[in-house]
Write an enzyme that holds these catalytic residues in place. Sequence first.
Site, PDB file in Angstrom:
ATOM      1  N   LYS A  79       0.853  -1.200   0.000  1.00  0.00           N
ATOM      2  CA  LYS A  79       0.000   0.000   0.000  1.00  0.00           C
ATOM      3  C   LYS A  79       0.882   1.242   0.000  1.00  0.00           C
ATOM      4  CE  LYS A  79      -3.941   2.060   2.514  1.00  0.00           C
ATOM      5  NZ  LYS A  79      -4.799   1.980   3.719  1.00  0.00           N
ATOM      6  N   SER A 154      -9.775   2.440   2.943  1.00  0.00           N
ATOM      7  CA  SER A 154      -8.902   3.136   2.019  1.00  0.00           C
ATOM      8  C   SER A 154      -7.987   2.206   1.233  1.00  0.00           C
ATOM      9  CB  SER A 154      -8.054   4.152   2.778  1.00  0.00           C
ATOM     10  OG  SER A 154      -7.144   3.486   3.653  1.00  0.00           O
ATOM     11  N   SER A 178      -9.691   0.215   7.237  1.00  0.00           N
ATOM     12  CA  SER A 178      -9.166   0.226   5.866  1.00  0.00           C
ATOM     13  C   SER A 178      -8.510  -1.062   5.373  1.00  0.00           C
ATOM     14  CB  SER A 178      -8.177   1.370   5.697  1.00  0.00           C
ATOM     15  OG  SER A 178      -8.888   2.561   5.575  1.00  0.00           O
TER      16      SER A 178
END
Length: 504
Positions: A79, A154, A178
């Site tokens: 990420k 997210s 997330s």
Amino acid sequence: MSEIIKQSAAELAEHLQRGELSAVEVTEAHLERISNVDGEINAFLAINDDAVKTAAEIDAKRAAGEQLPELAGVPLAIKDVLVTRDMPSTSGSKILEGYMSPFDATVVAKSREAGLVPLGKTNMDEFAMGSSGENSAYGATKNPWDLSRIPGGSGSGSAAAIAAFEAPLALGSDTGGSIRQPAALTGTVGVKPTYGGVSRYGAIAMASSLDQIGPCTRTVLDAALLHDVIGGYDWHDSTSLQHDWPSMAAAARQGADPSSLQGVKIGVVKELLADASQRGVAEAFERALELAAEQGAEIVEVSAPHFEYAVAAYYLIMPAEVSSNLARYDSVRFGLRVTPEGGGTVDAVMGATRAAGFGAEAKRRIILGTYALSAGYYDAYYGSAQKVRTLVQQDFNSAFAEVDVLASPTAPTTAWKIGERVDDPMVNYINDATTIPTNLAGIPGMSLPVGLAAEDGLPVGLQLMAPQYADDRLYRIGASFETLIAQLEGKQFWELAPALGEVK
Ligand code: GLN
């Protein structure tokens, strides 16, 4: 679809160890998959140019007879909230476009030491603020189950990359859900470890008292294997726990036999059940619990009366920390600099840079947080929110005095349509009601897929929560649920995905 990309990290690792596959073959198969499908999915923001070279080095070491870590040669997606020295780190924001970090986040360094091959950086809501991926400055990520839908956020890119077989393992971050919510919406597994169990050093901060780094995978065992790689004490992170963690992989292997559910007490949080607004979500959740009960698990209802205030407390504490953490993007220290026409003072340059560099959601939260922390309001807002945080922790403590784990649907609904909820931030905020309490309490949580909602055929996630330090319990019990669901469906959950093979 090549056979390689369908394998779990555990399977790939075995083939690599036996010399049946090379790290280069495995890496190239995933890079090829990315180049075939990522134009549609938009899971990746950057690709690692050195991936094949890194894989070749691992193959050479293995050929020379060197003893390598268990996962050596398995690819990993990262990420973009985690800094990397060889790829840009943007946290999904324009203000960090092209930013190169001088160092690797600890979890990235540990992954490299374990021989994992970084494939690239994954898309995300700007500074991890969002539940859909649509707040990314680099375009929305699409859900591989249905390209007209969001994959959650997210961690939109990490979850979508896993679901689309672009990577077997990915790293995510979870401040209010997330990792878990995108896992639920993409039919994958995601774990938020105990706060302090995994280093946050080099994780671009959103809300420091809530952020945790964790694994995103297609199987519970894979999540456990990655957790074992990234977990443990790190002196660079002042909140890192000094604790003797048991092997998560051993727990997952033990739990794969669902008869280990015998006598396990699972608490269903009454208040979180009310949040499952979609019928198919509630049905899949209840069916999973029935399967566990058939194995001898005891299902009891528990009440957590203060959870109803958790979202409100989170949306004061989180923006307060966001407003402080994002102050560092001042046009001097990192990334973008915008000079107003005709030049200007330091303040004017800073203002123009932040106006151009931050998206609407980041600005909204900076303003909210600055207001909540301002003199005269501090006690009324931030102070009260911290008191609620303590009450939420106490609710968990009383619940765990009665049960081993708590369960809820991970998210109230399945994946929604891209664009459907962009006009109303409150709808997104309320959507996090099921995942936020664990972040407020610092305890571990897992989401794993337990079925498809009858009305839309989209994946539903089961959330399991355990006391602080009991992450291994999640892997043991999660693995049992995974086996039960596979037995029920007659195949592994990820084999149910209809759109995956068709993505061109
Ligand atoms: N969706 C939540 C938010 O927007 C959680 C984000 C996260 O966990 N990083 O704040």
